[in-house]
Design a protein around this motif. Structure first.
Motif, PDB file in Angstrom:
ATOM      1  N   ILE A 108       0.831  -1.220   0.000  1.00  0.00           N
ATOM      2  CA  ILE A 108       0.000   0.000   0.000  1.00  0.00           C
ATOM      3  C   ILE A 108       0.864   1.269   0.000  1.00  0.00           C
ATOM      4  O   ILE A 108       0.379   2.371   0.236  1.00  0.00           O
ATOM      5  N   ASN A 109       2.190   1.083  -0.227  1.00  0.00           N
ATOM      6  CA  ASN A 109       3.116   2.215  -0.322  1.00  0.00           C
ATOM      7  C   ASN A 109       3.259   2.993   0.992  1.00  0.00           C
ATOM      8  O   ASN A 109       3.366   4.219   0.992  1.00  0.00           O
ATOM      9  N   ALA A 110       3.226   2.278   2.119  1.00  0.00           N
ATOM     10  CA  ALA A 110       3.441   2.906   3.431  1.00  0.00           C
ATOM     11  C   ALA A 110       4.922   2.793   3.789  1.00  0.00           C
ATOM     12  O   ALA A 110       5.600   1.850   3.375  1.00  0.00           O
ATOM     13  N   TRP A 111       5.428   3.757   4.569  1.00  0.00           N
ATOM     14  CA  TRP A 111       6.826   3.737   4.999  1.00  0.00           C
ATOM     15  C   TRP A 111       6.950   3.014   6.331  1.00  0.00           C
ATOM     16  O   TRP A 111       6.159   3.243   7.246  1.00  0.00           O
ATOM     17  N   VAL A 112       7.927   2.122   6.445  1.00  0.00           N
ATOM     18  CA  VAL A 112       8.169   1.398   7.694  1.00  0.00           C
ATOM     19  C   VAL A 112       9.460   1.882   8.350  1.00  0.00           C
ATOM     20  O   VAL A 112      10.485   2.022   7.683  1.00  0.00           O
ATOM     21  N   LEU A 113       9.374   2.141   9.661  1.00  0.00           N
ATOM     22  CA  LEU A 113      10.571   2.422  10.457  1.00  0.00           C
ATOM     23  C   LEU A 113      10.714   1.288  11.471  1.00  0.00           C
ATOM     24  O   LEU A 113       9.869   1.114  12.350  1.00  0.00           O
ATOM     25  N   PHE A 114      11.767   0.493  11.304  1.00  0.00           N
ATOM     26  CA  PHE A 114      12.033  -0.664  12.160  1.00  0.00           C
ATOM     27  C   PHE A 114      12.899  -0.225  13.333  1.00  0.00           C
ATOM     28  O   PHE A 114      13.957   0.363  13.141  1.00  0.00           O
ATOM     29  N   ILE A 115      12.445  -0.513  14.559  1.00  0.00           N
ATOM     30  CA  ILE A 115      13.218  -0.123  15.740  1.00  0.00           C
ATOM     31  C   ILE A 115      14.238  -1.207  16.072  1.00  0.00           C
ATOM     32  O   ILE A 115      13.882  -2.357  16.331  1.00  0.00           O
ATOM     33  N   SER A 116      15.513  -0.825  16.060  1.00  0.00           N
ATOM     34  CA  SER A 116      16.597  -1.756  16.333  1.00  0.00           C
ATOM     35  C   SER A 116      17.359  -1.328  17.590  1.00  0.00           C
ATOM     36  O   SER A 116      16.836  -0.553  18.394  1.00  0.00           O
ATOM     37  N   THR A 117      18.565  -1.803  17.744  1.00  0.00           N
ATOM     38  CA  THR A 117      19.288  -1.646  19.009  1.00  0.00           C
ATOM     39  C   THR A 117      20.780  -1.394  18.823  1.00  0.00           C
ATOM     40  O   THR A 117      21.361  -1.772  17.798  1.00  0.00           O
ATOM     41  N   ASP A 118      21.391  -0.794  19.844  1.00  0.00           N
ATOM     42  CA  ASP A 118      22.847  -0.627  19.833  1.00  0.00           C
ATOM     43  C   ASP A 118      23.556  -1.966  20.036  1.00  0.00           C
ATOM     44  O   ASP A 118      24.759  -2.078  19.824  1.00  0.00           O
ATOM     45  N   TYR A 119      22.806  -3.010  20.435  1.00  0.00           N
ATOM     46  CA  TYR A 119      23.392  -4.346  20.638  1.00  0.00           C
ATOM     47  C   TYR A 119      23.754  -5.035  19.332  1.00  0.00           C
ATOM     48  O   TYR A 119      24.223  -6.172  19.347  1.00  0.00           O
TER      49      TYR A 119
END
Length: 303
Positions: A108-119
């Protein structure tokens, strides 16, 4: 004549019952420019939609129904020790769900922001730039690296935000690796050894949420906002330093707590995974709250 911009965008927040997810949802809901929907599963409440992210059809249904412009994917199993004990269960939550979400968003052409880690880093050569090669020491970090790659493979225009250890408005002290220390600080009758080796950059979830909203708004204006980003506070603390800061803030003796230099936990953790945040700072986004001030408001209800 002054024209008022009535354009609103839609944001879908996964893991909205969690420590970070609650702050993200609150930040977007406070803005008149956004319509926000929070998803949860085991801790779903009346204001959140209950969705099993490991069910592809359920994910497709909610994405197609709500039609978000942006999806903030903060749902994950974050307990490093839990992940070491149940890698298969964790894979379903941390990787399969990410795959389903990214594919539904792409359709549907939505933007995803994946939350990651300093690990994702081994902690040997800080501070780490967004271009530095990950070298995780534990399954949590390895899973997050896989999640990052998976997200950007589905759509190279998507984003990844790496964050450090977090704290903020909690539902119980054990909800954050930072606030759980207060249990030991308060228990002056019991001697406690607290890690004084690993350097951490405890960051308030409200600051992360602000950065995420600002980044999302800039993305909607500029397609070049993509790839990997870092955000973190810039004050360094060991867990022992955090505990001492908490004790001093409330006038509690520190005689019962002592520094532990052995780092003895189930999973390997990096000694210093400081993040270089210049990519976000160069976009004109910046919000950092002093730990010694913010932690007082967070812990007051638990005195």
């Amino acid at each position: 004549m002054q024209f008022i911009n009535m354009t609103t965008h839609r944001v879908l927040v996964t893991g909205a019952s969690g420590l970070l997810g609650r702050a993200i949802l609150k930040e977007f809901k406070a803005s008149s420019s956004w319509e926000a929907l929070g998803l949860a599963f085991s801790r779903a409440r009346a204001d959140l939609k209950k969705v099993d992210l490991t069910d592809r059809k359920a994910v497709n249904d909610v994405v197609n129904e709500f039609k978000p412009d942006v999806i903030i994917h903060s749902a994950a199993e974050r307990s490093v020790d839990v992940i070491e004990k149940d890698p298969e269960g964790t894979k379903r939550i941390n990787l399969d769900a990410t795959q389903f979400l990214c594919e539904a968003a792409d359709a549907i052409n939505a933007w995803v922001l994946f939350i990651s880690t300093d690990y994702v880093f081994d902690g040997k050569n800080p501070p780490y730039k967004v271009t530095d090669e990950p070298n995780p020491l534990n399954l949590y970090g390895k899973g997050k690296v896989e999640g990052e790659k998976l997200t950007l493979k589905v759509n190279s225009g998507y984003g990844v935000l790496r964050v450090p250890v977090l704290y903020g408005e909690i539902e119980k002290l054990s909800e954050s690796a930072v606030t759980v220390l207060f249990s030991k600080v308060k228990d002056t009758s019991t001697k406690s050894l607290i890690d004084a080796k690993q350097q951490r950059f405890p960051t308030l979830v409200d600051d992360i949420a602000y950065v995420i909203r600002e980044l999302s708004e800039k993305k909607l204006q500029d397609p070049e906002i993509k790839g990997i980003f870092h955000w973190s506070n810039n004050e360094v603390y060991t867990k022992y330093d955090m505990a001492v800061t908490m004790a001093k803030a409330f006038g509690i003796s520190t005689e019962h707590i002592a520094p532990d230099m052995s780092s003895s936990s189930t999973a390997n953790r990096p000694d210093n995974s400081q993040l270089d945040c210049s990519r976000i700072e160069n976009l004109g986004i910046n919000k950092r709250t002093k730990f010694s001030e913010a932690i007082v408001d967070v812990l007051k209800p638990y005195l």
